[in-house]
Design a protein around this motif. Sequence first.
Motif, mmCIF file in Angstrom:
data_model
loop_
_atom_site.group_PDB
_atom_site.id
_atom_site.type_symbol
_atom_site.label_atom_id
_atom_site.label_comp_id
_atom_site.label_asym_id
_atom_site.label_seq_id
_atom_site.Cartn_x
_atom_site.Cartn_y
_atom_site.Cartn_z
ATOM 1 N N LYS A 173 129.885 10.716 36.362
ATOM 2 C CA LYS A 173 129.826 9.433 35.483
ATOM 3 C C LYS A 173 128.447 9.540 34.653
ATOM 4 O O LYS A 173 127.458 9.981 35.028
ATOM 5 C CB LYS A 173 129.777 8.227 36.454
ATOM 6 C CG LYS A 173 131.155 8.360 37.416
ATOM 7 C CD LYS A 173 130.856 7.218 38.473
ATOM 8 C CE LYS A 173 130.928 5.562 37.810
ATOM 9 N NZ LYS A 173 131.178 4.858 39.079
ATOM 10 N N ARG A 174 128.757 8.834 33.503
ATOM 11 C CA ARG A 174 127.578 9.025 32.468
ATOM 12 C C ARG A 174 126.807 7.863 32.181
ATOM 13 O O ARG A 174 125.750 7.834 31.310
ATOM 14 C CB ARG A 174 128.106 9.579 31.217
ATOM 15 C CG ARG A 174 128.562 11.077 31.441
ATOM 16 C CD ARG A 174 127.450 11.950 31.592
ATOM 17 N NE ARG A 174 127.772 13.341 31.898
ATOM 18 C CZ ARG A 174 127.920 13.551 33.313
ATOM 19 N NH1 ARG A 174 127.464 12.964 34.261
ATOM 20 N NH2 ARG A 174 128.027 15.139 33.422
ATOM 21 N N LEU A 175 127.283 6.625 32.381
ATOM 22 C CA LEU A 175 126.576 5.398 32.070
ATOM 23 C C LEU A 175 125.128 5.441 32.701
ATOM 24 O O LEU A 175 124.975 5.930 33.947
ATOM 25 C CB LEU A 175 127.261 4.211 32.274
ATOM 26 C CG LEU A 175 128.690 3.921 31.537
ATOM 27 C CD1 LEU A 175 129.512 2.769 32.176
ATOM 28 C CD2 LEU A 175 128.535 3.854 30.264
ATOM 29 N N ALA A 176 123.849 4.592 32.184
ATOM 30 C CA ALA A 176 122.896 4.731 32.786
ATOM 31 C C ALA A 176 122.874 3.928 34.122
ATOM 32 O O ALA A 176 122.150 4.835 35.185
ATOM 33 C CB ALA A 176 122.220 3.966 31.840
ATOM 34 N N ALA A 177 123.650 3.047 34.419
ATOM 35 C CA ALA A 177 123.414 2.314 35.776
ATOM 36 C C ALA A 177 124.101 3.436 36.759
ATOM 37 O O ALA A 177 123.570 3.219 37.898
ATOM 38 C CB ALA A 177 124.294 1.103 35.734
ATOM 39 N N ASP A 178 125.374 4.124 36.385
ATOM 40 C CA ASP A 178 125.870 4.951 37.262
ATOM 41 C C ASP A 178 125.058 6.110 37.576
ATOM 42 O O ASP A 178 125.002 6.684 38.521
ATOM 43 C CB ASP A 178 127.273 5.532 36.868
ATOM 44 C CG ASP A 178 128.266 4.330 36.571
ATOM 45 O OD1 ASP A 178 128.070 3.667 37.534
ATOM 46 O OD2 ASP A 178 129.110 4.406 35.542
ATOM 47 N N ARG A 179 124.378 6.757 36.559
ATOM 48 C CA ARG A 179 123.339 7.667 36.650
ATOM 49 C C ARG A 179 122.220 7.435 37.891
ATOM 50 O O ARG A 179 121.949 8.173 38.670
ATOM 51 C CB ARG A 179 122.486 8.178 35.396
ATOM 52 C CG ARG A 179 123.603 8.556 34.365
ATOM 53 C CD ARG A 179 124.519 9.700 34.596
ATOM 54 N NE ARG A 179 123.805 10.874 35.134
ATOM 55 C CZ ARG A 179 124.189 11.595 35.980
ATOM 56 N NH1 ARG A 179 125.585 11.345 36.647
ATOM 57 N NH2 ARG A 179 123.651 12.676 36.490
ATOM 58 N N LYS A 180 121.683 6.217 37.450
ATOM 59 C CA LYS A 180 120.700 5.836 38.460
ATOM 60 C C LYS A 180 121.415 5.835 39.855
ATOM 61 O O LYS A 180 120.593 6.023 40.890
ATOM 62 C CB LYS A 180 120.390 4.257 37.941
ATOM 63 C CG LYS A 180 119.096 3.895 39.012
ATOM 64 C CD LYS A 180 118.011 4.402 39.065
ATOM 65 C CE LYS A 180 116.892 3.620 39.736
ATOM 66 N NZ LYS A 180 117.233 3.497 41.188
#
Length: 548
Positions: free
Chosen positions: A161-168
Motif C-alpha cells: 500500500k502506497r498512500l501516506a496514511a497506509d505507509r504510516k
Amino acid sequence: MDLNSASAVVLRVLTQATSQDTAVLKPAEEQLKQWETQPGFYSVLLNIFTNHSLDVNVRWLAVLYFKNGIDRYWRRVAPHALSEEEKTTLRAGLITNFNEPVNQIATQISVLIAKVARVDCPRQWPELIPTLVESVKAQDDLQQHRALLTFYHVTKTLSSKRLAADRKLFYDLTSSIYSFACSLWNHHTDTFLQQICAGNDAAAANSLERTLLSLKVLRKLTVHGFVEPHWNTEVMGFLHAVFERLKQFLECSRNIRPENICRDRLEKTIILFTKVVSIFSLRWESLSLGSKCLYCGGGGGKKSYIPYASFTYSSSNTVVLHLIVIQSFLCFISDSSPETLEAHKIKTSFFTYPTLTEICRRLVTHYFLLTKEELTMWEEDPESFTVEETGGDSWKYSLRPCTEVLFMDIFHEYNQTLTPVLLEMVHNLQGPTNVEDTNAILIKDAVYNAVGLTAYELFDSVDFDQWFKNQLLAELQVSHDRYKPIRRRVIWLIGQWISVKFKSDLRPVLYEAIRNLLQDRDLVVRIETATTLKLNILLFAKRFDSFL
C-alpha cells in the motif's frame, strides 16, 4: 439466504460446477453467479471450504468464489456490497483455525485473508495481527505453518500500500512486530541447521519452509517498514545476522547431496538471503560477500577457486545476485552526501590491486568459459545459441551477460590496473592451440571474449592490425571441427574491433577470410561470420571499392 437450508443447496451446485460435463457445468456456474450478490452466500462458502470432510475440488471452488467475491463486493462503496454484520462474521471465521490440510487450499485461504486485510486491517480488523502472532507460536506443526503462511501474505499485501496514511500504519505495525519476526526467524533457522546436521531430513525440510517464510516476512518489513532502515539498530542487527546465516547456508548447501529433499528449498533460501543483502549493497559486508561468490575458502588460509561449471555451493541465480552487488558499487552516483562518501571509502578500501586482478582472472578464466549446457545448445539448436538478449536490464537475469557487464564496468573503472593483466593472459595464449586440448580452446575463447568486450579500453594498448596478421588470421584458417569455438570467437572479435582500430588496407584480406568462413561446416560459425560482415557493410557502406 438462510445458512442452514442454503448450505446443502450451494454444496450441490458447487459439486455440479466441478463436473466435466458442460450440460451440468454451465447451469451450475450461472446459478452461482446469481448467488454472488445474495446476503449470506459467502458465509455458506466459508462453512463449505473449512469443512475438511468434503471433496477437495468442491472446497477449492468455494475458496475461489469467496476470493473473487472479496474483490467485487467487500468494499463499502461497491455495488451489492456485503453488510458490515456479515463481514464481521466472516473475518472472525477466517482466523478461527489455521488447520487446512491441503497446501493449495491453504495458500488460497492465506491470499484471501490478505485481501480482506488490505481493506480492513487494522481499523476494522485489529485482532488479525495479534491472532497470527499467537498462532505462529503454536506447538502444532500444521497450525504453525498455516499461520506463518498467512502472516507472510498479509505482510506482503500491507507492505504494497502506497498512500501516506497506509505507509504510516505499516511503519507502526513493523515497529511492533519486528523483534518478534527476527526471533521467529532465528528460532526456525537454528532448528533447521540442527536437524540437517543430525540427518533428520524430513523434519529439516519442514523447518526450512518456516525459515523461508519468516525470512520473506522480515524482508518485507525491512524494505517497507522503516523510513531509513540503515539507521535502525534492529535492522542492522538483522543484516549482520543475515551475513552469518548465509555463510552457514552456503556451507550446508555444499555438504548435502543433490537428491536431498531440502536441496531446492535451500537454493531458494540462499537466493532470498542474497536479495536481502542487495538491499544494503553499499556496505562493506555486501561487497565482500559479493566477491566471495567468485571463489570459496580453502584450507590452510588458501583460496580454492572453483569454475562455474563445477560450482556446487551456489546456484547461478545466487551468483548473479552477488555479482550485481559488486556491480552496483561501480556505478553509484557521486555526490557529497555522507552516505556516498562512506560508500566511496568502502569501494577504495575493497578494490585493491590483488582483489581487482583476482576478480578479473576469475571472471575470464571461470565464468566466461562456455559451459556444457551451452556447448550442447550449440550442437542441438545453433540458431538459439547465437541469439543474445540485449537491452534494458536483461543482463541481470542470467549468468553470462551479468558477468560480462561486471567485467566491462570494472575494466572501465580500473583500466590502468587491469589492462596489463588481460594483456598477459593474451600473451600466454600466443601461437596455435592443440585441437585435442578442449580446456585450452575454451580458455582462449574466454580471453578473446574479454578482449572483444573491452576493445575501446584497449585502443592504445593493443596493436590489433599486427595481431590480426600474425595470429588471428591463421586461427581462422584452422578447419578442424574442434577448433570451431576459436573460429567463431575470432571472427566475432574482429567484428568488435572493426570500428575501433582496423586499417583499411587489411580489409581485402578480411573479406577473403569472411568469404571462406561463410562456407564453414558449422552453422554457428557461419552466422557469426555473417554478423561481422554486416557490421563491415554498415560501417563502410560508402566505400564500395573495399568490397571488391
